[in-house]
Motif scaffolding. Sequence first.
Motif, mmCIF file in Angstrom:
data_model
loop_
_atom_site.group_PDB
_atom_site.id
_atom_site.type_symbol
_atom_site.label_atom_id
_atom_site.label_comp_id
_atom_site.label_asym_id
_atom_site.label_seq_id
_atom_site.Cartn_x
_atom_site.Cartn_y
_atom_site.Cartn_z
ATOM 1 N N SER A 225 -31.121 3.077 11.287
ATOM 2 C CA SER A 225 -29.810 3.687 11.456
ATOM 3 C C SER A 225 -29.903 4.941 12.316
ATOM 4 O O SER A 225 -29.075 5.184 13.206
ATOM 5 C CB SER A 225 -29.216 4.022 10.085
ATOM 6 N N LEU A 229 -28.034 5.573 15.927
ATOM 7 C CA LEU A 229 -27.057 6.642 16.108
ATOM 8 C C LEU A 229 -27.497 7.675 17.157
ATOM 9 O O LEU A 229 -26.673 8.417 17.683
ATOM 10 C CB LEU A 229 -26.809 7.347 14.775
ATOM 11 N N TYR A 255 -30.353 -5.103 13.561
ATOM 12 C CA TYR A 255 -30.153 -3.883 14.342
ATOM 13 C C TYR A 255 -30.290 -4.077 15.855
ATOM 14 O O TYR A 255 -30.028 -3.140 16.616
ATOM 15 C CB TYR A 255 -31.054 -2.761 13.817
ATOM 16 N N THR A 301 -23.879 3.101 9.660
ATOM 17 C CA THR A 301 -24.239 2.956 11.078
ATOM 18 C C THR A 301 -23.021 2.560 11.902
ATOM 19 O O THR A 301 -22.740 3.157 12.952
ATOM 20 C CB THR A 301 -25.345 1.903 11.264
#
Length: 414
Positions: A225, A229, A255, A301
């Motif tokens: 996460s 970000l 992801y 996220t």
Amino acid sequence: MKAILHSGDFPVQNRKIIIGGSKSESNRLLILKSLFLNIRIKSLSESDDTRVLEKSLKTLKGTVNIHHAGTAMRFLTAYYASMEGAEITLKGSQRMHERPIGILVEALRNLGADIEYLENEGFPPLKITGKKLTVDEVTIPADVSSQYISALMLIAPKLPNGLKIYLDGDTVSEAYIQMTLSLLRRIGVKASLNNNQITISPVEKVEEVEIAVESDWSSASYFYSLVALSENLKITLSHFSKDSLQGDSFLPEIYKVFGVQTDFNTAENSINLYKQEVILPNRVTLDLSNTPDLAQTIAVTCFGMGIACNLTGLQTLKIKETDRLSALKKELSKLGAVITIDDNSLQLERSSGILPNPSIETYEDHRMAMAFAPLAVKTDLIIEDAQVVSKSYPEFWKDLKMTGINCDLKDLSK
């Protein structure tokens, strides 16, 4: 204790972090080690849950308090019920006494177990008198918690006739059942899952074996996460492999959509995470039936990146350390999120920004604290009751600092 978080400079150089052993693997192996003394465990989790379970397994008479450790409650209920001569009162925190255990108790009673409810029917605390369980077949609902099923599987090889477990309904978190099967096979137990039927053969003793616990993929999710970000953060995490038993090892695939690339370094048994330029979707839709522990991380996220999401398969989240769906809705709403929930799903709309300086409540839930922490990349924030992370990841705040997040821990008891 509060964690006061500020975004750091995030230099491009790689940050190397060693995450502790998987709690899920460790707790299963501790039960098996208590049943079969020839098992040695390497790299055991240092989480509160694992420490509580390890200590509890040394007691066969008296009162055992497992506090917030839900896995320990389920696994020990089955363990003590199958240990002849055990006389145990098994209790936990107030929240633990609100988390249902009736499905597992009914299954164990059908095997011949002697278990009484001391307060509310279907909930801890329990009075357990250990007996020899000779019945070799049981049916259990599979759509509530895989931990009930794993609890039965772990004691099965020590039952005189082994055990056949018939799974009724759609199975949730099947990856954790597969983990239990794999660990049983690794110590030499014949175990199979076919057509909703688990068959486990009895074993008197196993050959001497040492099993190394892999690092925890659930804990790795917070760094995925963080990379998603950020703009240029690079992180190396040890010790992870492509051949993981953990369901949350699906993280690299999930992801990718957020631009996080995972390179496996087989020689060093590690993974390298870094950001790649990708076209971000407007909305992400995921069925997390096999990986519900990732829901909080993914929702945060998506919010931080301004991506809408539909997350389903979340029915187990209402009986966790807190009602995680309600907690997510309340805390994300503080940040300006538009979010709706029902019994097994969450829908988050695209955000246009993040309301500044939020204070995030954690509800005695370690994953609430760690899932929200990566938002420090986008805004300063406070995490209340920050010490709750010790339940699964005691070194989390120290490791988070290593990534460039400024983390100031304030002890409110002083």
